[in-house]
Structures are given as C-alpha cells and as structure tokens.
Design an enzyme around this catalytic site. Sequence first.
Site, PDB file in Angstrom:
ATOM      1  N   THR A 194     -14.154 -45.153  12.963  1.00  0.00           N
ATOM      2  CA  THR A 194     -13.146 -44.329  12.294  1.00  0.00           C
ATOM      3  C   THR A 194     -11.900 -45.193  12.131  1.00  0.00           C
ATOM      4  O   THR A 194     -11.725 -46.166  12.875  1.00  0.00           O
ATOM      5  CB  THR A 194     -12.777 -43.088  13.131  1.00  0.00           C
ATOM      6  OG1 THR A 194     -12.243 -43.560  14.361  1.00  0.00           O
ATOM      7  CG2 THR A 194     -13.979 -42.218  13.413  1.00  0.00           C
ATOM      8  N   GLU A 339     -17.610 -38.993  11.079  1.00  0.00           N
ATOM      9  CA  GLU A 339     -18.438 -38.399  12.132  1.00  0.00           C
ATOM     10  C   GLU A 339     -19.565 -37.530  11.576  1.00  0.00           C
ATOM     11  O   GLU A 339     -20.382 -37.001  12.311  1.00  0.00           O
ATOM     12  CB  GLU A 339     -17.552 -37.547  13.062  1.00  0.00           C
ATOM     13  CG  GLU A 339     -16.608 -38.358  13.950  1.00  0.00           C
ATOM     14  CD  GLU A 339     -15.281 -38.715  13.269  1.00  0.00           C
ATOM     15  OE1 GLU A 339     -15.210 -38.652  12.024  1.00  0.00           O
ATOM     16  OE2 GLU A 339     -14.329 -39.056  13.997  1.00  0.00           O
ATOM     17  N   LYS A 447       4.752 -26.656  11.239  1.00  0.00           N
ATOM     18  CA  LYS A 447       4.934 -25.409  11.978  1.00  0.00           C
ATOM     19  C   LYS A 447       6.364 -24.938  11.795  1.00  0.00           C
ATOM     20  O   LYS A 447       7.291 -25.516  12.319  1.00  0.00           O
ATOM     21  CB  LYS A 447       4.602 -25.597  13.450  1.00  0.00           C
ATOM     22  CG  LYS A 447       3.117 -25.884  13.609  1.00  0.00           C
ATOM     23  CD  LYS A 447       2.735 -26.334  14.990  1.00  0.00           C
ATOM     24  CE  LYS A 447       1.325 -26.863  14.965  1.00  0.00           C
ATOM     25  NZ  LYS A 447       1.215 -28.315  14.775  1.00  0.00           N
ATOM     26  N   TRP A 452       2.341 -21.454  10.099  1.00  0.00           N
ATOM     27  CA  TRP A 452       1.912 -22.742   9.589  1.00  0.00           C
ATOM     28  C   TRP A 452       2.112 -22.837   8.086  1.00  0.00           C
ATOM     29  O   TRP A 452       1.845 -21.874   7.358  1.00  0.00           O
ATOM     30  CB  TRP A 452       0.421 -22.965   9.873  1.00  0.00           C
ATOM     31  CG  TRP A 452       0.122 -23.271  11.300  1.00  0.00           C
ATOM     32  CD1 TRP A 452       1.004 -23.264  12.335  1.00  0.00           C
ATOM     33  CD2 TRP A 452      -1.147 -23.608  11.844  1.00  0.00           C
ATOM     34  NE1 TRP A 452       0.371 -23.584  13.499  1.00  0.00           N
ATOM     35  CE2 TRP A 452      -0.972 -23.804  13.225  1.00  0.00           C
ATOM     36  CE3 TRP A 452      -2.423 -23.789  11.311  1.00  0.00           C
ATOM     37  CZ2 TRP A 452      -2.004 -24.152  14.081  1.00  0.00           C
ATOM     38  CZ3 TRP A 452      -3.461 -24.132  12.157  1.00  0.00           C
ATOM     39  CH2 TRP A 452      -3.254 -24.313  13.532  1.00  0.00           C
TER      40      TRP A 452
HETATM   41  P1  ADP Z   1     -10.876 -41.273   9.026  1.00  0.00           P
HETATM   42  O1  ADP Z   1     -11.130 -40.088   9.918  1.00  0.00           O
HETATM   43  O2  ADP Z   1     -11.403 -42.522   9.544  1.00  0.00           O
HETATM   44  O3  ADP Z   1      -9.518 -41.280   8.391  1.00  0.00           O
HETATM   45  P2  ADP Z   1     -12.730 -40.131   7.299  1.00  0.00           P
HETATM   46  O4  ADP Z   1     -13.155 -40.624   5.987  1.00  0.00           O
HETATM   47  O5  ADP Z   1     -13.739 -39.870   8.309  1.00  0.00           O
HETATM   48  O6  ADP Z   1     -11.750 -41.171   7.774  1.00  0.00           O
HETATM   49  O7  ADP Z   1     -11.786 -38.893   7.090  1.00  0.00           O
HETATM   50  C1  ADP Z   1     -12.229 -37.603   7.257  1.00  0.00           C
HETATM   51  C2  ADP Z   1     -11.119 -36.657   6.961  1.00  0.00           C
HETATM   52  O8  ADP Z   1     -10.696 -36.778   5.608  1.00  0.00           O
HETATM   53  C3  ADP Z   1     -11.514 -35.212   7.100  1.00  0.00           C
HETATM   54  O9  ADP Z   1     -11.482 -34.793   8.431  1.00  0.00           O
HETATM   55  C4  ADP Z   1     -10.447 -34.540   6.245  1.00  0.00           C
HETATM   56  O10 ADP Z   1      -9.234 -34.391   6.941  1.00  0.00           O
HETATM   57  C5  ADP Z   1     -10.235 -35.525   5.139  1.00  0.00           C
HETATM   58  N1  ADP Z   1     -11.007 -35.123   3.971  1.00  0.00           N
HETATM   59  C6  ADP Z   1     -12.186 -35.584   3.550  1.00  0.00           C
HETATM   60  N2  ADP Z   1     -12.550 -34.994   2.395  1.00  0.00           N
HETATM   61  C7  ADP Z   1     -11.577 -34.115   2.082  1.00  0.00           C
HETATM   62  C8  ADP Z   1     -11.362 -33.176   1.024  1.00  0.00           C
HETATM   63  N3  ADP Z   1     -12.209 -33.045   0.017  1.00  0.00           N
HETATM   64  N4  ADP Z   1     -10.241 -32.433   1.061  1.00  0.00           N
HETATM   65  C9  ADP Z   1      -9.355 -32.553   2.060  1.00  0.00           C
HETATM   66  N5  ADP Z   1      -9.487 -33.414   3.072  1.00  0.00           N
HETATM   67  C10 ADP Z   1     -10.585 -34.186   3.096  1.00  0.00           C
END
Ligand code: ADP
Length: 550
Positions: A194, A339, A447, A452
Amino acid sequence: MSHYTKSPLMGQMMNQPLLISSIIEHADRYFGDNEIVSRRVEGDLHRTNYRECHARSRQLANALQSLGVKMGDRVATLAWNGYRHLEAYYAVSGSGAVLHTINPRLTPEHIAYIANHAEDQYLLFDLTFLPLVEAFAAHCNTIRGYILMCDPDRMPASSKIPHLMCYETLIAQHQADYCWPLFDENSAATLCYTSGTTGNPKGALYSHRSTVLHSYASAMPDALCVSGRDTVLPVVPMFHVNAWGLPYSVPLTGAKMVFPGPALDGKSLYELFESEQVTFSAGVPTVWLGLLTYVGQNKLTFSSFKRTVIGGSACPPSMMQTLRHQYGIDVVHAWGMTEMSPLGTACTLQSKHGALSEQDQQAILETQGHVIYGVDMKIVDDAGKALPWDGKTYGNLLVKGPWVISSYFKNEGGEVLQDGWFPTGDVATISADGYMRITDRSKDVIKSGGEWIGTIDLENIAMAHPAVLQAACIGIAHPKWDERPLLIVVKKPGMDVSKAELLEFYQGKIAKWWMPDDVVFADALPIGATGKILKNKIREQFKDYTLPSA
Ligand code: ADP
C-alpha cells in the site's frame, strides 16, 4: 479449512488448482495470434502476441530457475506497462515465485525499505529507472542481481549497480521448454505494498486462487466487461495493484492488449488510442484529466474508444458527463483498494432502472456501484453495529470475499479483520438496492459541530464549475465548530473564477452548513505515487491556516 462442515458426499469434479500460469497457457493456445502492442521506453512501438509472450515467459522462468530462484522467493519489478513486464508477471508467479511490483514513484528510501521488507532476490527494471536503481541498490540487503529489461545495445557501459544483467541476453540463453509446475492454489503469487500515506507501507500478498477468481469476476459484463472483441489499453500501472487485474483478465478473454509504457501524457495516450483503435481503458481520474485537456484544446474526437473504468479516487460527475456526452464514452465508476486485489464494486444499471429519468439514472451511475459477486459489504457505526441501507445513513465500510486481504505480509499491523470483515477505512452509504457511495476516507472526513461533512461531494461540485480543473477540500481547526471546510482550487489554464463566484456556485446544491468557509487558489495540488491527490500533504501545508470565520 477445518471450521467448515465436511459433507458425507463430496462432489466428483476435477480438483484443478486455479493457477496464474493457466491464463497465459490458455491465451497462447486459443488466442496465440492476438496482439500485444507496447510503447517502449525507447519510444518505438513494439508488437508481439500471446504465443510469443508465453514462449518468452517460459524462457524467463527457465532463466530465473538457473539463477536459483525458488518457489516462494520474491522477485521484484520496477517497470512501466509493457510486454516484458507482462512476461515477468507470468514467469515469476507461474513458476511459483512471488512477483513484487514496486511503484517507481516512491522515493529511493521508501523503495529500499519495501525491497528489504519483502526480501526481494532479484529486481527486473526498465531503462528509465537506471538512476533510481543506482540510488537505492546499495541499501538493498537481499537482492542478488539486477536485470535490466532492454536490448543488449542499450546496456550502460558502466554502472554502480552490482550484478547487473541484460534481460534479452539472459532469456536468449534459455529455451521455452519450461513446464509450469502444479501447486496449491493458495500459494502466494504477487505482492503489492500500500502506498503508506500513514506509517510504513504494508504488503498485500495475493494468492493464485484470489488472482484467478478476481480475473474471472472482474471480466464480467457488469464489472470491467472485457471481451475478446475489445482492444484494451490499461493506463492504470502494472506497478500498482496489478493494473486492476487487467494483465490477467485481458489474456483470459483473448482481447488485444495495448501498453502505453512511460508515455502517459494526453498527446501520447490519444495517439495510441487512435493508432491501435482502443475500445476500452481503465485509470484514475487524474489521467483522464490530462487526456481530456489535450483532446479539448485540440478539438479532437475518438474514433474507437467506447468505454472506460474510472476508480482509485472518486470520479467527478463532471468528468463522467464530459466523457459520455461530448465524446460518447461510457464511464463505469469502480471502487476498490490494494487490499481487495483491487476490485470491489462497479457501477452499471439494471433492467429495472430503464424506466428512470436520465437524471435519476445519472445519479445512480455516479455512485461507486454494486459489489461484484464474491465480495460482500456492510456499513457499521463506530461500535460495529450494522447501519441501514437507505442511501442516506453513512458509516464505516467493511468488506469480505475471496480476493480480500485476511492479514498483511509478515502479519504487519497484527489482526486486521473485525469479526471476519476487513475495515476499508472508507465512509459510505448504501442504497436499498445495494448501490454504494463513498462519502469520504474516514481520515479525510470533516467533523463540524459533531456532524460529518463529506469532502468528496464538496470537491465534485467545485469540479463541475467550468473554470475549475481540480479541487480538494480539507478540514481546518475552528474554535467553535472543531473543523470547517477549506476548499483549495486549481483553475483551468486561461480561465478565471473568484472566491465569491465559486461560493455562489454552491448555493442550493448543499446544506448551508456544508458551505466551505474559505477558498484558496493554488497552481497545483500534490499528487501521490498512485495518481491521487495527497490530502495529508495539503493538510500539512495548511496546518497554520486561520479561517476568516475563526
Ligand atoms: P492506497 O490505499 O495505497 O492509497 P489504494 O489504491 O489501495 O491505494 O486506495 C484505495 C482507496 O482509494 C479506497 O479505500 C478509497 O478511499 C479510494 N478509492 C478507490 N476508488 C474510489 C472511488 N471510485 N471513489 C472514491 N474513492 C475511491
């Protein structure tokens, strides 16, 4: 799996392990002539096909074996999307070793940390990254050799990198007579860290089974919808969550593959879309921003591009509408994370939505969509109590499924599941018929007065203003309300908008108390290694900012 009840009568079907090697074998046998086109680091276009890809993967598997790579060993790559990287995908995992794709946009220190953590044995890399590898190689404790993915005449005359080999010279010394081994489908196949915006990066260790199941599921019509009639250009990098599984799902269907290499600017991408007649693509919103800016400025149209999946961060509705109405490209909004291999949801309509107005259909299409069969989700409050699916109540989003992580590599971070569910760190609503909408990442939520404020909604509205290129919203400490929203905006080149005009643009679109307290104009927003806006960097930048209302 001892906790499952064993039936007295077991099925009598072949228990064939789901292995990644079976995908490239299938592609070779049934779609051998179908093309793989790559823009190379050298700038030229290279053409090969699934038959050659399979043969060269087996040559590489033989080569790795001769170098002493054993099952379970980690072999890293630092490479763009290209045919050699695809060969490494199959050679490494197919032979039972573990492919560790490293994101080259990380710092040398960061890369050395994860290479050491992963205990990588070899590193395959593209010519672009020679200086980067030179910068961190001395700090890698376990790498026994470095393989430069280029032709022999491109090898540097001298280099500080120890045990440097040429990919083409290496595989030329080996035959394609390698037999893919059969082993337990739960064996590790690939490793992806990640981005570690907080704390040290953690590794998601995918198995052959999770990868093959994810490939089947993600290719389905209401997911990525990859078919043998498509020409697919994955913009999403092979160094981040396996390019959303496209290096597997595309060969599985026999579709033509087009790799953009390092040329991800609007002009290069547009030219490749047109010259190779690409029909389908996938990427994060920031990539489409570059492509749309180029196409818009030059008044161009697309002759074959029909559909794209956008995810990784929220796709602004304005971008979706431009792609759909101005260029005739359907957008599938998808959500997932490292993940989750990464696909969790994708947004498509069902027959019953056919009767809805265009506006109501659009409202559904803007959500992150429906889970793909295999994944299950729920929203819970901070005490873990399940919340209703009414499209309004928001809570912490939890998921489970056969391609969802159960623990991080080397058990980093300890137990991560909550009663068998993985907490995503996202905040979402779910509608009565299962359409999920991300309102925020839990650490980005503002917040205000105990309530929120979702920053994605505020950003999407700003992005709908014709003069706004990018927007980010963060919470700023406030003496009365705890936090209030500050909007940071990048204007489109040559366009202007004032703070008052932007705030006026929000009127009637949100509850009054959601109104940003202030607007700041910036030249650019910080973008991270995976193409996402770095909110933590922006928060750091504005940590001493005082709002006019404070
Ligand atoms: P990292 O966690 O390493 O930054 P990831 O690619 O695993 O990279 O990121 C996952 C996160 O990206 C998700 O938990 C979410 O917050 C965000 N995410 C992914 N796709 C979307 C989407 N279509 N809309 C909003 N947020 C998104």
